[in-house]
Write an enzyme that holds these catalytic residues in place. Structure first.
Site, PDB file in Angstrom:
ATOM      1  N   LYS A  10       0.851  -1.200   0.000  1.00 25.35           N
ATOM      2  CA  LYS A  10       0.000   0.000   0.000  1.00 25.35           C
ATOM      3  C   LYS A  10       0.881   1.242   0.000  1.00 25.35           C
ATOM      4  O   LYS A  10       1.811   1.351   0.802  1.00 25.35           O
ATOM      5  CB  LYS A  10      -0.899   0.005   1.237  1.00 25.35           C
ATOM      6  CG  LYS A  10      -1.861   1.187   1.263  1.00 25.35           C
ATOM      7  CD  LYS A  10      -2.898   1.044   2.362  1.00 25.35           C
ATOM      8  CE  LYS A  10      -2.490   1.669   3.662  1.00 25.35           C
ATOM      9  NZ  LYS A  10      -2.411   3.129   3.657  1.00 25.35           N
TER      10      LYS A  10
ATOM     11  N   ASP B 243      -3.515   4.379  -1.707  1.00 22.67           N
ATOM     12  CA  ASP B 243      -4.459   4.813  -0.664  1.00 22.67           C
ATOM     13  C   ASP B 243      -4.321   6.317  -0.442  1.00 22.67           C
ATOM     14  O   ASP B 243      -3.769   6.757   0.567  1.00 22.67           O
ATOM     15  CB  ASP B 243      -4.158   4.015   0.619  1.00 22.67           C
ATOM     16  CG  ASP B 243      -5.130   4.337   1.741  1.00 22.67           C
ATOM     17  OD1 ASP B 243      -6.257   4.777   1.452  1.00 22.67           O
ATOM     18  OD2 ASP B 243      -4.766   4.132   2.919  1.00 22.67           O
TER      19      ASP B 243
ATOM     20  N   LYS C 146      -7.017   8.348  -0.529  1.00 22.98           N
ATOM     21  CA  LYS C 146      -8.256   8.782   0.145  1.00 22.98           C
ATOM     22  C   LYS C 146      -8.779  10.102  -0.405  1.00 22.98           C
ATOM     23  O   LYS C 146      -8.923  11.092   0.328  1.00 22.98           O
ATOM     24  CB  LYS C 146      -8.040   8.909   1.659  1.00 22.98           C
ATOM     25  CG  LYS C 146      -7.575   7.627   2.332  1.00 22.98           C
ATOM     26  CD  LYS C 146      -7.557   7.780   3.837  1.00 22.98           C
ATOM     27  CE  LYS C 146      -7.025   6.568   4.561  1.00 22.98           C
ATOM     28  NZ  LYS C 146      -5.569   6.329   4.377  1.00 22.98           N
TER      29      LYS C 146
ATOM     30  N   ASP D 276     -13.096  15.212  -2.296  1.00 20.44           N
ATOM     31  CA  ASP D 276     -13.146  16.514  -2.959  1.00 20.44           C
ATOM     32  C   ASP D 276     -14.447  16.622  -3.746  1.00 20.44           C
ATOM     33  O   ASP D 276     -15.286  15.721  -3.686  1.00 20.44           O
ATOM     34  CB  ASP D 276     -11.904  16.663  -3.872  1.00 20.44           C
ATOM     35  CG  ASP D 276     -11.380  18.091  -3.895  1.00 20.44           C
ATOM     36  OD1 ASP D 276     -12.212  19.012  -4.074  1.00 20.44           O
ATOM     37  OD2 ASP D 276     -10.164  18.293  -3.737  1.00 20.44           O
TER      38      ASP D 276
ATOM     39  N   THR E 253     -10.703   3.790  10.723  1.00 23.53           N
ATOM     40  CA  THR E 253     -10.640   2.814  11.825  1.00 23.53           C
ATOM     41  C   THR E 253     -10.052   3.420  13.109  1.00 23.53           C
ATOM     42  O   THR E 253     -10.025   2.760  14.144  1.00 23.53           O
ATOM     43  CB  THR E 253      -9.814   1.586  11.404  1.00 23.53           C
ATOM     44  OG1 THR E 253      -8.565   2.042  10.866  1.00 23.53           O
ATOM     45  CG2 THR E 253     -10.535   0.768  10.368  1.00 23.53           C
TER      46      THR E 253
ATOM     47  N   ARG F 215       2.115  -1.399  11.070  1.00 17.91           N
ATOM     48  CA  ARG F 215       3.101  -1.308  12.146  1.00 17.91           C
ATOM     49  C   ARG F 215       3.413  -2.614  12.866  1.00 17.91           C
ATOM     50  O   ARG F 215       4.578  -2.818  13.238  1.00 17.91           O
ATOM     51  CB  ARG F 215       2.689  -0.191  13.129  1.00 17.91           C
ATOM     52  CG  ARG F 215       2.928   1.196  12.538  1.00 17.91           C
ATOM     53  CD  ARG F 215       2.195   2.276  13.288  1.00 17.91           C
ATOM     54  NE  ARG F 215       0.761   2.208  13.061  1.00 17.91           N
ATOM     55  CZ  ARG F 215      -0.120   3.050  13.600  1.00 17.91           C
ATOM     56  NH1 ARG F 215       0.299   4.013  14.383  1.00 17.91           N
ATOM     57  NH2 ARG F 215      -1.401   2.932  13.325  1.00 17.91           N
TER      58      ARG F 215
END
Ligand SMILES: O=c1ccn([C@@H]2O[C@H](COP(=O)(O)O)[C@@H](O)[C@H]2O)c(=O)[nH]1
Length: 232
Positions: free
Chosen positions: A33, A60, A62, A65, A119, A211
């Site tokens: 990603k 990604d 996002k 707009d 999330t 992570r």
């Protein structure tokens, strides 16, 4: 598809060199990603690199707009033949349809997925900060229905909402889940989490796990532990 091919690892690093190093540390990862941190720093060079390495790409960014801008941004992104691309469901129906228009006109195979609710947001924040008067599971379901009605291929949601979205939106709707935490790792800023195995058992198509792998002292071992857990 092998279970481990359902894991997408974010390249949340500050520059191209660090990203290349991470891909070399984890040669078995097939789906990477690229998010805002790396894309703002490295631009499309990281997409070219991952393509050369025959990796799948989740871009990604996002997008959030007005419809005209979303359409143009999606058209530009689709030139790179990425596998997955995100827009925010809260951009609204016209903007989501504009994304779908860009996909159709580009004759692109990129899967367009909408963010339902980040999330990192919990029930309390949804109600008190964002002033959304719906229960969180109902809100995320409504965002998924909006995305599906607008012609998108799927959504990004927490694994906690996967079961209900799958039940309502059906089997052919892609459910991509961040907020995945193996038992050995910290939640950090993620609020709506499940383990990798629980997330897949709930019906997620893809898991985004960053992570717990990339910040581990031994990323290869963390990756292998997760692969073993989901293969069982
Ligand atoms: O709702 C969302 C949408 C996107 N993300 C992204 O997924 C990864 C998660 O990384 P971890 O290190 O496993 O927390 C990250 O790149 C986010 O930008 C998300 O977490 N939640």
């Amino acid at each position: 598809m092998l279970p481990q091919e359902r894991i997408i690892v974010p390249l949340d690093v500050p520059d191209l060199e660090s990203a290349i190093e991470l891909t070399k540390t984890l040669p078995d990862v097939t789906f990477w990603k690229v998010g805002l941190e790396l894309f703002v720093s490295a631009g499309t060079s990281i997409l070219d690199y991952l393509k050369e390495q025959e990796k799948r790409i989740f871009l990604d960014l996002k997008f959030h707009d007005i419809p005209n801008t979303i359409e143009g941004a999606c058209r530009s992104a689709m030139k790179y033949n990425v596998d997955l691309l995100t827009v925010h469901a809260t951009a609204g129906k016209e903007a989501l349809k504009a994304a779908v228009k860009a996909k159709k006109e580009s004759n692109s195979s990129t899967k367009l997925v909408a963010i339902t609710l980040l999330t990192s947001i919990n029930t309390r924040e949804l109600a008190l900060d964002l002033k959304i008067p719906l229960e969180l599971p109902e809100y995320t379901l409504q965002m998924a229905i909006l995305a599906q009605d607008s012609g998108l291929d799927g959504v990004v949601c927490s694994p906690q909402e996967v079961g209900e979205i799958r039940r309502v939106c059906g089997e052919n709707f892609w459910l991509v889940c961040p907020g995945v935490r193996p038992t050995f790792s910290q939640k950090g800023d993620q609020k709506r989490v499940m383990t990798p195995k629980e997330a897949l058992q709930s019906g997620a198509d893809y898991l985004v796990i960053g992570r717990p792998i990339t910040q581990s002292e031994t990323p290869e071992i963390a990756w292998q532990q997760i692969c073993q857990e989901i293969a069982q």
